[in-house]
Design an enzyme around this catalytic site. Structure first.
Site, mmCIF file in Angstrom:
data_model
loop_
_atom_site.group_PDB
_atom_site.id
_atom_site.type_symbol
_atom_site.label_atom_id
_atom_site.label_comp_id
_atom_site.label_asym_id
_atom_site.label_seq_id
_atom_site.Cartn_x
_atom_site.Cartn_y
_atom_site.Cartn_z
ATOM 1 N N LYS A 13 0.838 -1.210 0.000
ATOM 2 C CA LYS A 13 0.000 0.000 0.000
ATOM 3 C C LYS A 13 0.872 1.260 0.000
ATOM 4 O O LYS A 13 0.637 2.191 -0.757
ATOM 5 C CB LYS A 13 -0.921 0.024 1.234
ATOM 6 C CG LYS A 13 -1.828 -1.183 1.369
ATOM 7 C CD LYS A 13 -2.790 -1.056 2.545
ATOM 8 C CE LYS A 13 -2.158 -1.031 3.909
ATOM 9 N NZ LYS A 13 -1.522 -2.285 4.334
ATOM 10 N N ARG A 87 -9.362 0.729 9.293
ATOM 11 C CA ARG A 87 -8.989 -0.647 9.600
ATOM 12 C C ARG A 87 -10.076 -1.377 10.381
ATOM 13 O O ARG A 87 -9.901 -2.552 10.702
ATOM 14 C CB ARG A 87 -7.709 -0.645 10.444
ATOM 15 C CG ARG A 87 -6.415 -0.907 9.671
ATOM 16 C CD ARG A 87 -5.274 -0.770 10.655
ATOM 17 N NE ARG A 87 -4.072 -1.459 10.339
ATOM 18 C CZ ARG A 87 -2.994 -0.879 9.796
ATOM 19 N NH1 ARG A 87 -3.031 0.379 9.432
ATOM 20 N NH2 ARG A 87 -1.888 -1.573 9.628
ATOM 21 N N ARG A 126 12.130 -6.293 4.720
ATOM 22 C CA ARG A 126 11.953 -4.918 4.214
ATOM 23 C C ARG A 126 12.719 -3.879 5.019
ATOM 24 O O ARG A 126 12.877 -3.984 6.227
ATOM 25 C CB ARG A 126 10.452 -4.652 4.160
ATOM 26 C CG ARG A 126 9.900 -3.447 4.838
ATOM 27 C CD ARG A 126 8.437 -3.279 4.508
ATOM 28 N NE ARG A 126 7.642 -3.195 5.730
ATOM 29 C CZ ARG A 126 6.347 -2.941 5.750
ATOM 30 N NH1 ARG A 126 5.673 -2.805 4.625
ATOM 31 N NH2 ARG A 126 5.701 -2.867 6.888
ATOM 32 N N ARG A 160 11.468 -1.337 10.447
ATOM 33 C CA ARG A 160 10.435 -1.047 11.429
ATOM 34 C C ARG A 160 10.523 -2.012 12.599
ATOM 35 O O ARG A 160 10.726 -3.209 12.408
ATOM 36 C CB ARG A 160 9.056 -1.152 10.778
ATOM 37 C CG ARG A 160 8.662 0.123 10.084
ATOM 38 C CD ARG A 160 7.412 -0.025 9.312
ATOM 39 N NE ARG A 160 6.314 -0.651 10.043
ATOM 40 C CZ ARG A 160 5.069 -0.694 9.596
ATOM 41 N NH1 ARG A 160 4.773 -0.146 8.431
ATOM 42 N NH2 ARG A 160 4.121 -1.291 10.290
ATOM 43 N N ARG A 171 -0.343 -8.726 13.702
ATOM 44 C CA ARG A 171 -0.874 -7.748 12.740
ATOM 45 C C ARG A 171 -1.762 -8.448 11.715
ATOM 46 O O ARG A 171 -2.797 -7.915 11.309
ATOM 47 C CB ARG A 171 0.287 -7.006 12.060
ATOM 48 C CG ARG A 171 0.918 -5.971 12.978
ATOM 49 C CD ARG A 171 2.337 -5.608 12.575
ATOM 50 N NE ARG A 171 2.444 -4.910 11.330
ATOM 51 C CZ ARG A 171 3.587 -4.845 10.610
ATOM 52 N NH1 ARG A 171 4.688 -5.466 11.028
ATOM 53 N NH2 ARG A 171 3.620 -4.152 9.513
HETATM 54 P P1 AMP Z 1 1.020 0.403 9.326
HETATM 55 O O1 AMP Z 1 2.189 1.313 9.133
HETATM 56 O O2 AMP Z 1 -0.182 0.832 8.547
HETATM 57 O O3 AMP Z 1 1.364 -1.049 9.136
HETATM 58 O O4 AMP Z 1 0.602 0.555 10.873
HETATM 59 C C1 AMP Z 1 1.485 0.238 11.927
HETATM 60 C C2 AMP Z 1 0.722 0.072 13.224
HETATM 61 O O5 AMP Z 1 0.058 1.301 13.577
HETATM 62 C C3 AMP Z 1 -0.403 -0.951 13.199
HETATM 63 O O6 AMP Z 1 0.072 -2.280 13.439
HETATM 64 C C4 AMP Z 1 -1.300 -0.443 14.324
HETATM 65 O O7 AMP Z 1 -0.744 -0.734 15.599
HETATM 66 C C5 AMP Z 1 -1.225 1.056 14.147
HETATM 67 N N1 AMP Z 1 -2.242 1.576 13.203
HETATM 68 C C6 AMP Z 1 -2.012 2.140 11.980
HETATM 69 N N2 AMP Z 1 -3.162 2.518 11.403
HETATM 70 C C7 AMP Z 1 -4.150 2.150 12.244
HETATM 71 C C8 AMP Z 1 -5.573 2.239 12.202
HETATM 72 N N3 AMP Z 1 -6.209 2.773 11.160
HETATM 73 N N4 AMP Z 1 -6.275 1.765 13.261
HETATM 74 C C9 AMP Z 1 -5.655 1.234 14.334
HETATM 75 N N5 AMP Z 1 -4.322 1.100 14.439
HETATM 76 C C10 AMP Z 1 -3.557 1.558 13.407
#
Ligand code: AMP
Length: 214
Positions: A13, A87, A126, A160, A171
């Site tokens: 994404k 989400r 990554r 990360r 996740r």
């Molecule tokens: P991402 O970078 O999108 O993979 O997000 C990393 C982490 O941030 C996720 O595993 C969640 O802990 C938190 N997070 C990101 N976006 C959301 C969301 N829309 N709702 C809840 N938690 C989020």
């Protein structure tokens, strides 16, 4: 044009959102990036979310909806790309209401389909450039031998903290339990399009362009 990129962690994404920003002057709204920024700058909210993120769980709807609400009032340029948001069904409802309030529409929801084995392989390999966010993969797109980012020449690369197998399992679990119902939600609203996220980046990019231009 406002769109959602929907898919599990590692679906690509962020990579595709960056292409769309460059080529269509759109604005990427990644709640993951916003939360990492809050965590790194040590704000109160950042402290609250740090442990939750490290475990690979979702932070509360209230927090992420608040982050998105703030951004929707800002510059819109070629439109917003929602990356990693919504989400949950509550977040999806909230996004619909926020867009309606600001007179905006949701023009497409693009589901990026990938199989789980590919996700694990992608995520555990990554890294990203600390300056421009260019994404690298130890196997398929390693950091150049001269140690410089091919996009901006930066020399610092990050992995990360939650890109490890334990967090990733959580996740993925969160994705299947709470986020995947959004596929049906947007399908029923007639807004869903799906692309194969497993191909070459350029092929995925072309498929997304087809959806947006149709
Ligand atoms: P991402 O970078 O999108 O993979 O997000 C990393 C982490 O941030 C996720 O595993 C969640 O802990 C938190 N997070 C990101 N976006 C959301 C969301 N829309 N709702 C809840 N938690 C989020």
């Amino acid at each position: 044009m406002n769109i959602i990129l929907l898919g599990p962690p590692g679906a690509g994404k962020g990579t595709q959102a960056r292409f769309l920003c460059d080529e269509r002057d759109m604005i990427q709204l990644s709640t993951g990036d916003m939360l990492r920024e809050a965590k790194d700058s040590g704000t109160e909210m950042g402290k609250v979310v740090a442990d939750v993120m490290a475990r690979g769980e979702l932070v509360t709807d209230e927090i992420v909806i608040g982050l998105i609400r703030e951004k929707l009032g800002g510059d819109k340029k070629g439109g917003f790309i929602f990356d990693g948001f919504p989400r949950t069904l509550a977040q999806a409802d909230a996004l619909g209401a926020l867009l309606a309030e600001t007179g905006e529409t949701l023009d497409a929801v693009i589901e990026m389909q990938v199989d789980d084995n590919a996700l694990v392989a992608r995520i555990t390999a990554r890294s990203t450039c600390g300056s421009c966010g260019e994404v690298y993969n130890d196997h398929t797109k390693p950091i150049p031998a001269d140690g410089k980012c091919s996009n901006c020449g930066g020399t610092e690369f990050k992995r990360r903290a939650d890109d490890n197998e334990d967090s990733l399992k959580q996740r993925l679990m969160e994705y299947y339990k709470k986020t995947s119902p959004l596929i049906g939600y947007y399908y029923a609203k007639g807004q869903l399009s799906s692309v194969d996220g497993l191909g070459e980046m350029s092929a995925v990019k072309a498929d997304i362009a087809k959806v947006l231009d149709s």
